[in-house]
Design an enzyme around this catalytic site. Sequence first.
Site, short mmCIF file in Angstrom:
data_model
loop_
_atom_site.label_atom_id
_atom_site.label_comp_id
_atom_site.label_asym_id
_atom_site.label_seq_id
_atom_site.Cartn_x
_atom_site.Cartn_y
_atom_site.Cartn_z
N HIS A 145 0.82 -1.21 0.00
CA HIS A 145 0.00 0.00 0.00
C HIS A 145 0.86 1.27 0.00
CE1 HIS A 145 -3.64 2.09 0.01
NE2 HIS A 145 -4.20 1.69 1.13
N ASP A 170 -2.19 2.23 -4.56
CA ASP A 170 -3.41 2.68 -3.89
C ASP A 170 -4.50 1.61 -4.01
OD1 ASP A 170 -2.24 5.11 -3.28
OD2 ASP A 170 -2.93 6.06 -5.13
#
Length: 503
Positions: A474, A478
């Site tokens: 992450h 995204d």
Amino acid sequence: MATEIRVPTLGESVTEATIAQWFKKPGDAVNADEPLVELETDKVTVEVPAPVAGKLDSIDVKEGDTVEVGALLGSILEGAAGAASAPAAEAAPAAAKAAPAAAAETVEVLVPHAGESVTEAEVGEWSVKVGDVVKADDILVELETDKAAQEVPSPIAGTVVEIAQATGATVEPGNLLCKIAKGDGAAVAAAAPAAAAPAPAVSGTSMPAAPSAAKMMAEKGLSADQVAGSGKRGQVLKGDVLAAVAAGATAAPAAAPAPAAVRAPSAPTDEVREERVRMTKLRQTIARRLKDAQNTAAMLTTYNEVDMKPIMDLRKQYKDIFEKKHGVKLGFMGFFTKAVTHALKEIPAVNAEIDGTDIIYKNYAHIGVAVGTPKGLVVPVVRDADQMSIADIEKEIGSLGRKGRDGKLSMADMQGGTFTISNGGVYGSLMSSPILNAPQSGILGMHKIQERPVAINGQVEIRPMMYLALSYDHRIVDGKEAVTFLVRVKESLEDPQRLVLDL
């Protein structure tokens, strides 16, 4: 003429050693290549052979001294006369060791270089023992590195006359593994009984601990039974003592000897039912890398499911024609790999990696395919998969899979991947969250195909469904990008025409 005996190069990271024991004393006759002195480092023991035949003239360092690479150990007076003048009783051991050389030319088998990043290996099971006759290219021993297993073949036909490293020993490139006397049946009778095939080191060996190890055991209050030796013939080295201390070994009570086990069994009656097996280099690396990935990446997993009926119908229709033309079966991995490469072009962040404060975007797709082997999980790489056809991908995956099962994968086969596919479905997994293969930012988990009721155009139908899982970093990917990537893979698999039309 005097010839100097000096400390040889011991490896890139080793600069000094301790004199473990001298096999000769001044005035003794020596033969060329006969071991004179044994050096002990934190990793291995090394025997220094005589550079020439003659008489040992002087010894400049004594047992227990620490010496650096290149330091003077002693000197030899060259000439057969010196050797002949030695007492017969003292010369007998030297004659026994020199017999194989006298009977036939002896070739040393050394630890090969396995790649730039590989500096050591662990000696696996020997396929031969002293006295065995081997042919050229016969497998002698298997070496395990932190990346893969490597078989060492015999360079010549002949007879194994010495095995220098025990199973479980840690060796570096260039270390001696064994010696082979050239020629059929050469020097079988000359092999000494003491040179029998090595066995894993166990406590209670008759070999005394190396001087530095003995000193450290005394300082720590440890007994020989508490430390497993990894040196030649089970000799305890300094590194073994450090490992035992790190594992929790403590000073033994004065009233009773300490137990040999590092960890006590859960109950006295369970001891006979437990088995302690040392982790292989490969398994240690797998464990370390997986934990590092958890500790470093901000790892999340997103899930979806795919209707496999279109792909299964396509395979059923064309599998025979495909195999006849391309010589390989049409499997699922070709479709999944192709679907992944299409999605990576749209979502390049999933194909990137973080390097410090930079993001490196890869304009190519090297797809790692996780393969389970008897020695652990390995991830060979299909290079430039985005430029390959489904047939080419199937051929390459098949080749890499066979090499993995046979232990033939090289370092080059497993380096440079940008994204990984793991198929737990072959073992029956219905759903799981795969762990990233660092430094990659994405891994796709395939699972078992299972028939389930789904709604199709307002009607409930039974379809072969598969859960997909995308684990991603992450920090660089995204949530929107991760979900979009997985949806694109799903769309390509449920509508294979997209792969043909590059949609």
